[in-house]
Design an enzyme around this catalytic site. Sequence first.
Site, mmCIF file in Angstrom:
data_model
loop_
_atom_site.group_PDB
_atom_site.id
_atom_site.type_symbol
_atom_site.label_atom_id
_atom_site.label_comp_id
_atom_site.label_asym_id
_atom_site.label_seq_id
_atom_site.Cartn_x
_atom_site.Cartn_y
_atom_site.Cartn_z
ATOM 1 N N PHE A 163 84.161 -66.693 20.897
ATOM 2 C CA PHE A 163 83.541 -65.376 21.040
ATOM 3 C C PHE A 163 82.613 -65.150 19.860
ATOM 4 O O PHE A 163 83.066 -64.982 18.726
ATOM 5 C CB PHE A 163 84.562 -64.241 21.113
ATOM 6 C CG PHE A 163 83.899 -62.905 21.350
ATOM 7 C CD1 PHE A 163 83.589 -62.500 22.632
ATOM 8 C CD2 PHE A 163 83.535 -62.082 20.294
ATOM 9 C CE1 PHE A 163 82.932 -61.290 22.867
ATOM 10 C CE2 PHE A 163 82.894 -60.877 20.510
ATOM 11 C CZ PHE A 163 82.586 -60.479 21.803
ATOM 12 N N ASP A 177 81.321 -68.789 11.656
ATOM 13 C CA ASP A 177 81.241 -67.396 12.092
ATOM 14 C C ASP A 177 82.452 -66.655 11.535
ATOM 15 O O ASP A 177 83.546 -66.730 12.086
ATOM 16 C CB ASP A 177 81.207 -67.320 13.618
ATOM 17 C CG ASP A 177 81.124 -65.883 14.135
ATOM 18 O OD1 ASP A 177 81.319 -64.948 13.338
ATOM 19 O OD2 ASP A 177 80.891 -65.711 15.343
ATOM 20 N N LYS A 224 80.790 -56.901 10.402
ATOM 21 C CA LYS A 224 81.962 -56.026 10.468
ATOM 22 C C LYS A 224 82.353 -55.454 9.105
ATOM 23 O O LYS A 224 81.764 -54.492 8.633
ATOM 24 C CB LYS A 224 83.121 -56.751 11.159
ATOM 25 C CG LYS A 224 82.854 -57.047 12.638
ATOM 26 C CD LYS A 224 84.091 -57.506 13.349
ATOM 27 C CE LYS A 224 83.811 -57.912 14.789
ATOM 28 N NZ LYS A 224 83.369 -56.794 15.636
#
Length: 423
Positions: free
Chosen positions: A145, A231, A272
């Site tokens: 994801f 990531d 984030k």
Amino acid sequence: MNITASRSKELIEIEEKHGAHNYHPLPVVLERGDGVYVWDVEGKRYYDFLSAYSAVNQGHCHPAIIDAMTEQARTLTLTSRAFHNDKLGKFNSYMTSYFDFDKVLPMNTGAEAVETAIKIARKWAYEKKGVAETDAQIIVCDNNFHGRTTTIISFSNDENARKNFGPYTPGFIKIPYDDTEALEKALQQDNVAGFLVEPIQGEAGVYTPADDFMRRSKELCEKYNALFIADEIQTGIARTGALLAVCGKCTCEGSCERQETYARPDILILGKALSGGAFPVSAVLADDDIMNVIHPGQHGSTFGGNPVAAVVAIAALDVVKEESLAQNARELGNYFRKKINEYIETTDTVTLVRGRGLLNAIVINDSEDSDTAWNICLKLRDNGLLAKPTHGNIIRFAPPLVMTKEQLDECIDIIIKTLKDFE
């Protein structure tokens, strides 16, 4: 939906009537947050055990982050990159020092940062590795994801995210996650630009690979002259008990911030918690030999690197360091898994707890297409704790890293009490 409070019901109905139905939220309407807590519109307090998918590692409305944001918002919010601003240079210097890279390219959202990394990797392959233009391939993992842009869903296994959104973007090779043999086989192709990987697959149910997977992946990328692209949008910024999850099984005794990474990425993707949940901030970091393939006009964003984002990110990272959030996540995470494993020994309701630091998940003993995990989350909500299922029968637990052991003990009691109702 079992909603008795009229105001919550009214607000949800307005949202569903006028908004696109691209999410399926837990039926709770929040209006305030502070630290590890959030309150709904009726005034009920909950423990937040999702942290906005790890964006709120520093806790809701951390005063240092909010103060930095509001002060800058009163002064200068946006210039675009058509002009310099007095905060971007400080942000660039701070970020490259903090994470030990030569260069940083700021963006806004996680998906934008992933797209940026893909563009950099391809351009590097054409200009530095000698891959023929348009032939570059990037290796990715099953059940990944990385976002939901058109490019990213092209290499997703999630049919809900993919179906009827094609045609899909070519240029990706998929391999099983946590499989270095498959990775080496894929890397043997001459046109591979890099390997894009999550150190822990959060959306796949906090799937945690072997401790040496990151290190072995980095070694293989070096062997075959391909970029190792990490990531860390969800796993980074102290969530897993180290500043970056590519540290693997963290063994340092003191501060993690200046430790050499276990598998240093060639390209690091952050988002984030880079803003503590206060403002959209993401970034891609790399050394000069990689980042210098990007020239003026080849990539950008009107809002990327804006003054508010710059000061917010610096404040958010200061909080991580000053409050030792990586160490707290490591200690509380070990404790959480220990207590949940003790419960698992007494029940058939939960088959497994897995994770690292304060990024954890439990696997419910039911099929992926059942609604048991959803119903458990509804009951957790009733009992004062908010969490969400993923992949049907998995519940992710990721509270803010400012949580104390006393608060975590109360949360463990809520979780176990709730699970016992489903035995």
